[in-house]
Motif scaffolding. Structure first.
Motif, PDB file in Angstrom:
ATOM      1  N   ASN A  56      26.857   3.032 -21.814  1.00 39.70           N
ATOM      2  CA  ASN A  56      26.591   4.538 -21.848  1.00 39.70           C
ATOM      3  C   ASN A  56      26.168   5.411 -21.011  1.00 39.70           C
ATOM      4  N   LYS A  98      27.214   8.674 -19.185  1.00 38.05           N
ATOM      5  CA  LYS A  98      27.556   9.610 -19.508  1.00 38.05           C
ATOM      6  C   LYS A  98      26.281  10.848 -18.540  1.00 38.05           C
ATOM      7  N   SER A  99      25.673   9.779 -18.120  1.00 36.44           N
ATOM      8  CA  SER A  99      24.779  10.743 -16.695  1.00 36.44           C
ATOM      9  C   SER A  99      25.517  11.365 -16.089  1.00 36.44           C
ATOM     10  N   THR A 115      28.799  11.883 -15.996  1.00 33.00           N
ATOM     11  CA  THR A 115      29.453  12.963 -16.457  1.00 33.00           C
ATOM     12  C   THR A 115      28.887  14.409 -16.458  1.00 33.00           C
ATOM     13  N   PHE A 116      27.942  14.605 -16.892  1.00 30.27           N
ATOM     14  CA  PHE A 116      26.976  15.308 -17.856  1.00 30.27           C
ATOM     15  C   PHE A 116      25.970  15.880 -16.290  1.00 30.27           C
TER      16      PHE A 116
END
Length: 327
Positions: free
Chosen positions: A267, A271-272, A274-275
């Motif tokens: 996760n 998310k790293s 992605t953001f």
């Protein structure tokens, strides 16, 4: 379908245009027949809009399953015309999940799509012992990541379903990911089983499991791709890092499938990207009888469409495999 579709690698270290990998993926899926998708509880603008956008692009044929009043209200709020779409009434979100699964079981749908309900509501219906969509394979989740600064697409697994997978679970997770990579026509599925280091350490269980997974691949218990590990993230995806560590491997520095130790690590990794790196993450659940499209309210339009395209290509590969078995 072309032999080399949307996800073939770009030039090393060249930054691909934003969404370039996903655009090719979507184009490949558009060449296939529309996928009949039971959309469970599409009762907000985001999930309903995503289903209609995918239908307009020729990717899916959505079946809207949920409370008719809520679906109508979402359509009115988003100014969407759903008059031509099939609807199946349901009392609430749990009922919508159960009825969407039943559409698959009776052959009226070829895939599932998560609407505005919790993931665990949908997955509870999927894994129900007598009425669900279980197979002999462990159900797992894959993110198909389009990272603009990375030349290759990356599959990250499992970052959404299996919290602390056992070694047996991980063997299924790896096989599911390899099957997905082959369905997406990766030139060669190269699996890096990740840990914090690239050497086996008895004090770090993930390194031991990584070594065991490699031996399972050597013995034919995992097929269709090359598996190596343990590998740290840097030497899994960067050739320079692998060279510094003197790692000789067909996977090190060139991995296109990243198997994480547990859900928390996956996760955070997804998310790293992605953001912090501007990546998009198309989500798909494998190991059930049919592909399951998992989208989030935070997903972009491109990501939602790419998730539908992944499901379409996967379903097409599964149909081809089933026909081959019949012959």
């Amino acid at each position: 379908m072309p032999a080399s579709i949307a996800l073939e690698p770009s030039l090393p270290h060249a930054q691909a245009p934003r969404h370039e990998k996903y655009d090719r993926l979507i184009a490949a899926a558009q060449a296939l027949p529309k996928l009949r998708v039971a959309v469970a509880h599409p009762c907000d603008e985001a999930s309903l809009g995503a289903a209609l956008e995918a239908a307009e692009l020729g990717l899916i044929e959505p079946i809207l399953v949920g409370p008719p009043g809520k679906i109508a209200a979402a359509a009115a709020a988003a100014r969407l015309d759903i008059s031509a779409l099939r609807q199946v009434g349901a009392a609430h979100s749990h009922d919508a999940a159960a009825k969407a699964v039943e559409l698959v079981r009776c052959g009226e749908a070829d895939a599932l799509m998560k609407g505005s309900l919790h993931t665990d509501e949908l997955m509870s219906a999927v894994v129900a012992r007598d009425t669900g969509l279980r197979t002999a394979r462990r159900i797992s989740h894959c993110f198909v990541m389009d990272v603009p600064s990375h030349p290759d697409p990356l599959i990250i697994t499992d970052a959404a379903i299996n919290i602390a997978p056992s070694l047996e679970d991980k063997s299924h997770i790896v096989q599911n990911a390899i099957d997905l990579a082959n369905a997406l026509k990766f030139d060669e599925p190269r699996v890096a089983v990740l840990s914090a280091m690239e050497t086996v350490n008895p004090n770090v269980p993930s390194t031991i499991e990584a070594a065991a997974l490699c031996k399972m691949a050597d013995r034919g218990q995992i097929t269709g791709g090359i598996v190596d590990g343990p590998l740290a993230l840097d030497n899994a995806i960067d050739l320079g890092s692998a060279a510094i560590k003197h790692i000789t491997s067909p996977v090190a520095g060139r991995a296109n499938i990243l198997v994480v130790p547990d859900l928390e690590a996956g996760n955070m990794l997804a998310k790293s990207l992605t953001f912090l790196a501007g990546a998009d993450a198309a989500g798909i659940v494998l190991g059930a009888r049919v592909p399951i499209i998992l989208t989030s309210r935070a997903d972009s339009k491109t990501t939602r469409l790419a998730s539908c395209a992944v499901a379409s290509l996967l379903a097409d590969a599964q149909r081809a495999m089933a026909k081959a078995v019949e012959v």
